[in-house]
Design a protein around this motif. Structure first.
Motif, mmCIF file in Angstrom:
data_model
loop_
_atom_site.group_PDB
_atom_site.id
_atom_site.type_symbol
_atom_site.label_atom_id
_atom_site.label_comp_id
_atom_site.label_asym_id
_atom_site.label_seq_id
_atom_site.Cartn_x
_atom_site.Cartn_y
_atom_site.Cartn_z
ATOM 1 N N LEU A 227 -4.107 -34.209 -19.374
ATOM 2 C CA LEU A 227 -4.443 -33.276 -18.301
ATOM 3 C C LEU A 227 -5.128 -32.044 -18.893
ATOM 4 O O LEU A 227 -4.607 -31.413 -19.810
ATOM 5 C CB LEU A 227 -3.177 -32.861 -17.548
ATOM 6 N N TYR A 228 -6.280 -31.693 -18.334
ATOM 7 C CA TYR A 228 -7.102 -30.619 -18.893
ATOM 8 C C TYR A 228 -7.207 -29.386 -17.996
ATOM 9 O O TYR A 228 -7.783 -28.370 -18.384
ATOM 10 C CB TYR A 228 -8.527 -31.133 -19.145
ATOM 11 N N THR A 229 -6.677 -29.470 -16.792
ATOM 12 C CA THR A 229 -6.934 -28.434 -15.798
ATOM 13 C C THR A 229 -6.518 -27.033 -16.251
ATOM 14 O O THR A 229 -7.331 -26.096 -16.227
ATOM 15 C CB THR A 229 -6.240 -28.783 -14.469
ATOM 16 N N LEU A 230 -5.269 -26.857 -16.645
ATOM 17 C CA LEU A 230 -4.811 -25.506 -16.989
ATOM 18 C C LEU A 230 -5.509 -24.949 -18.233
ATOM 19 O O LEU A 230 -5.904 -23.770 -18.233
ATOM 20 C CB LEU A 230 -3.296 -25.482 -17.146
ATOM 21 N N PRO A 231 -5.704 -25.743 -19.301
ATOM 22 C CA PRO A 231 -6.460 -25.190 -20.432
ATOM 23 C C PRO A 231 -7.874 -24.754 -20.050
ATOM 24 O O PRO A 231 -8.347 -23.688 -20.484
ATOM 25 C CB PRO A 231 -6.483 -26.345 -21.442
ATOM 26 N N LEU A 232 -8.562 -25.536 -19.223
ATOM 27 C CA LEU A 232 -9.919 -25.183 -18.827
ATOM 28 C C LEU A 232 -9.925 -23.948 -17.924
ATOM 29 O O LEU A 232 -10.773 -23.060 -18.072
ATOM 30 C CB LEU A 232 -10.599 -26.363 -18.134
ATOM 31 N N LEU A 233 -8.986 -23.862 -16.990
ATOM 32 C CA LEU A 233 -8.907 -22.677 -16.142
ATOM 33 C C LEU A 233 -8.623 -21.439 -16.988
ATOM 34 O O LEU A 233 -9.155 -20.354 -16.727
ATOM 35 C CB LEU A 233 -7.822 -22.848 -15.072
ATOM 36 N N GLY A 234 -7.806 -21.597 -18.026
ATOM 37 C CA GLY A 234 -7.531 -20.485 -18.915
ATOM 38 C C GLY A 234 -8.777 -20.010 -19.637
ATOM 39 O O GLY A 234 -8.998 -18.799 -19.797
ATOM 40 N N MET A 235 -9.623 -20.947 -20.059
ATOM 41 C CA MET A 235 -10.880 -20.569 -20.719
ATOM 42 C C MET A 235 -11.786 -19.800 -19.764
ATOM 43 O O MET A 235 -12.436 -18.822 -20.146
ATOM 44 C CB MET A 235 -11.599 -21.825 -21.219
ATOM 45 N N LEU A 236 -11.825 -20.260 -18.515
ATOM 46 C CA LEU A 236 -12.657 -19.567 -17.530
ATOM 47 C C LEU A 236 -12.119 -18.170 -17.248
ATOM 48 O O LEU A 236 -12.890 -17.215 -17.104
ATOM 49 C CB LEU A 236 -12.721 -20.389 -16.238
ATOM 50 N N GLU A 237 -10.804 -18.039 -17.190
ATOM 51 C CA GLU A 237 -10.206 -16.724 -16.955
ATOM 52 C C GLU A 237 -10.462 -15.779 -18.126
ATOM 53 O O GLU A 237 -10.553 -14.556 -17.944
ATOM 54 C CB GLU A 237 -8.703 -16.886 -16.704
ATOM 55 N N GLN A 238 -10.603 -16.337 -19.334
ATOM 56 C CA GLN A 238 -10.922 -15.510 -20.505
ATOM 57 C C GLN A 238 -12.356 -14.993 -20.468
ATOM 58 O O GLN A 238 -12.732 -14.116 -21.249
ATOM 59 C CB GLN A 238 -10.746 -16.328 -21.789
ATOM 60 N N GLY A 239 -13.169 -15.569 -19.595
ATOM 61 C CA GLY A 239 -14.565 -15.150 -19.506
ATOM 62 C C GLY A 239 -15.457 -15.814 -20.534
ATOM 63 O O GLY A 239 -16.576 -15.331 -20.788
ATOM 64 N N LEU A 240 -15.004 -16.930 -21.121
ATOM 65 C CA LEU A 240 -15.857 -17.655 -22.060
ATOM 66 C C LEU A 240 -17.079 -18.200 -21.320
ATOM 67 O O LEU A 240 -16.977 -18.593 -20.149
ATOM 68 C CB LEU A 240 -15.069 -18.800 -22.715
ATOM 69 N N GLY A 241 -18.207 -18.243 -22.005
ATOM 70 C CA GLY A 241 -19.473 -18.579 -21.355
ATOM 71 C C GLY A 241 -19.679 -20.054 -21.100
ATOM 72 O O GLY A 241 -20.644 -20.665 -21.585
ATOM 73 N N ILE A 242 -18.791 -20.638 -20.308
ATOM 74 C CA ILE A 242 -18.886 -22.063 -19.986
ATOM 75 C C ILE A 242 -19.940 -22.271 -18.906
ATOM 76 O O ILE A 242 -19.919 -21.607 -17.866
ATOM 77 C CB ILE A 242 -17.513 -22.608 -19.537
ATOM 78 N N ARG A 243 -20.872 -23.177 -19.164
ATOM 79 C CA ARG A 243 -21.971 -23.450 -18.231
ATOM 80 C C ARG A 243 -21.672 -24.647 -17.325
ATOM 81 O O ARG A 243 -21.964 -24.637 -16.131
ATOM 82 C CB ARG A 243 -23.248 -23.759 -18.997
ATOM 83 N N ALA A 244 -21.139 -25.702 -17.921
ATOM 84 C CA ALA A 244 -20.870 -26.939 -17.184
ATOM 85 C C ALA A 244 -19.770 -27.693 -17.919
ATOM 86 O O ALA A 244 -19.529 -27.476 -19.114
ATOM 87 C CB ALA A 244 -22.121 -27.802 -17.079
ATOM 88 N N ILE A 245 -19.080 -28.573 -17.202
ATOM 89 C CA ILE A 245 -18.028 -29.402 -17.793
ATOM 90 C C ILE A 245 -18.234 -30.827 -17.306
ATOM 91 O O ILE A 245 -18.536 -31.063 -16.134
ATOM 92 C CB ILE A 245 -16.624 -28.923 -17.385
ATOM 93 N N SER A 246 -18.068 -31.783 -18.211
ATOM 94 C CA SER A 246 -18.173 -33.200 -17.849
ATOM 95 C C SER A 246 -16.863 -33.901 -18.161
ATOM 96 O O SER A 246 -16.353 -33.816 -19.277
ATOM 97 C CB SER A 246 -19.311 -33.865 -18.635
ATOM 98 N N HIS A 247 -16.328 -34.584 -17.165
ATOM 99 C CA HIS A 247 -15.113 -35.383 -17.323
ATOM 100 C C HIS A 247 -15.552 -36.786 -17.748
ATOM 101 O O HIS A 247 -16.262 -37.471 -17.012
ATOM 102 C CB HIS A 247 -14.372 -35.430 -15.975
ATOM 103 N N VAL A 248 -15.136 -37.209 -18.925
ATOM 104 C CA VAL A 248 -15.580 -38.506 -19.451
ATOM 105 C C VAL A 248 -14.695 -39.603 -18.863
ATOM 106 O O VAL A 248 -13.600 -39.883 -19.357
ATOM 107 C CB VAL A 248 -15.543 -38.540 -20.987
ATOM 108 N N THR A 249 -15.191 -40.226 -17.798
ATOM 109 C CA THR A 249 -14.457 -41.305 -17.131
ATOM 110 C C THR A 249 -15.329 -42.553 -17.164
ATOM 111 O O THR A 249 -15.935 -42.853 -18.180
ATOM 112 C CB THR A 249 -14.077 -40.883 -15.703
ATOM 113 N N GLY A 250 -15.381 -43.312 -16.062
ATOM 114 C CA GLY A 250 -16.191 -44.521 -16.040
ATOM 115 C C GLY A 250 -17.649 -44.235 -16.353
ATOM 116 O O GLY A 250 -18.222 -43.286 -15.836
#
Length: 362
Positions: A227-250
């Motif tokens: 599960l990646y949701t909380l770590p990723l939300l934490g990065m966004l709350e830190q203000g890190l310059g995230i442009r896009a995220i891709s979930h590697v599924t099918g």
């Protein structure tokens, strides 16, 4: 008096027992936004509990766990399938920068076994709790005569919220951004038809101990989705310059990354950039094919790909590893080549950028 519905193969009392067994786990996911308890016709969520937004957008996603269910049935272990479902659904919401609010689930089965249904839903509830998502409703449907008694399938849908000017996506990505890969826990919930084919070709039963896998096949391969949701939300709350995220599924690594790149840009991914987990090597050896042949099917050890400003790449890696998820930089965004033959371009209806994997695996 004989219940004619029971004589048709539907046990409503078993369904009620299943609800009683799962009620406590479901209730633990309910925060101040949830109105009412378990068992209503519809779940209610007070949107004002989500906080103040200037222009809120709702994000939604739906999915299942595919044929991984066959492994759970083989060893009668059903308490991790729920986490797989939440991983497939809720982690598709965070990729646009949205915070998940609530989720519902649906279980279709040939026969309601209360303890089995409760195990499945308990797994869903625990994963919802771990991602900050309220489980506000669900349905268990008994389908005698259509499904075998021990057959079942699960699906779910979730809703999240994001500020309009904070939505992540291809339009934010530019040349010079880098791609940080967050490790998977294994196969997650994709490519199990290939897994079962490989085992069947070798006449290996899901209940067999397989030396190459280091244990009973189904037990090893049921490793739940990370599960990646909380770590990723934490990065966004830190203000890190995230442009896009891709979930590697099918579709694998390249196709999923191409979906979040603009058409004019491209990424070459260095296969030396991460260590492929042993389970993928073992399955490829059993199937007698190279890992490169599975790149469009399995995640090969990468669960999330984060496209980020180069200046913040180290911060993303550090935040991921602080959350217990190995991470590394595996590529850079460049201008798309004039000749993109041999590159994967877009996927699933998206006219995205170009991606290709280079080099050999470690």
């Amino acid at each position: 008096m004989t219940d004619p519905y029971a004589s048709a193969g539907v046990d409503t009392e078993a369904g009620d027992r299943a609800v009683e067994l799962m009620k406590a786990a479901v209730s633990r996911t309910h925060g101040p936004g949830v109105l009412g308890g378990v068992g209503g016709f519809a779940g209610l969520f007070d949107l004002s509990a989500a906080g103040a937004y200037a222009k809120p957008l709702l994000a939604t996603s739906t999915d299942g766990v595919g044929t991984k269910i066959a492994l759970a049935r083989a060893i009668d272990k059903h308490d991790t399938i729920g986490q797989d479902l939440v991983g497939m659904v809720v982690d598709d919401i965070v990729v646009v920068g949205a915070k998940p609010l609530f989720m519902t689930d649906y279980i279709a089965c040939g026969r309601v076994v209360p303890e089995r249904i409760a195990d499945i839903v308990r797994g869903i509830a625990e994963a919802c709790e771990a991602t900050g998502t309220a489980l506000v409703g669900g349905e268990t449907a008994e389908h005698p005569g259509v499904m075998e008694p021990d057959d079942y399938d699960v699906a779910g849908a979730a809703v999240g919220i994001v500020e309009a000017d904070a939505v992540l996506g291809a339009e934010r990505v530019g040349e010079g951004d880098v791609v940080v890969a967050m490790a998977s826990s294994g196969l997650h919930s994709n490519g199990f038809s290939l897994v079962r084919h490989v085992l069947a070709e070798r006449r290996i039963a899901l209940t067999d101990r397989v030396d190459e896998l280091g244990g009973v096949a189904a037990e090893v391969l049921l490793e739940p989705t990370r599960l990646y949701t909380l770590p990723l939300l934490g990065m966004l709350e830190q203000g890190l310059g995230i442009r896009a995220i891709s979930h590697v599924t099918g579709g694998g690594i390249a196709a999923n990354l191409a979906r979040v790149l603009p058409q004019r840009l491209a990424v070459e991914i260095d296969r030396q950039g991460w260590q492929v987990p042993a389970v993928f090597d073992a399955l490829a050896q059993l199937g007698d094919f190279p890992l490169t042949d599975a790149e469009g099917t399995w995640n090969l050890g990468l669960g999330m790909l984060v496209v980020v400003d180069e200046a913040d790449a180290a911060g993303v890696v550090a935040a991921s590893e602080a959350a217990g998820i190995p991470a590394s930089t595996i590529g850079r965004v460049e201008a798309a080549p004039a000749d993109a033959s041999g590159w994967v371009q877009g996927a699933k209806g998206v006219d995205g950028g170009a991606v290709r994997l280079t080099g050999s695996y470690r």
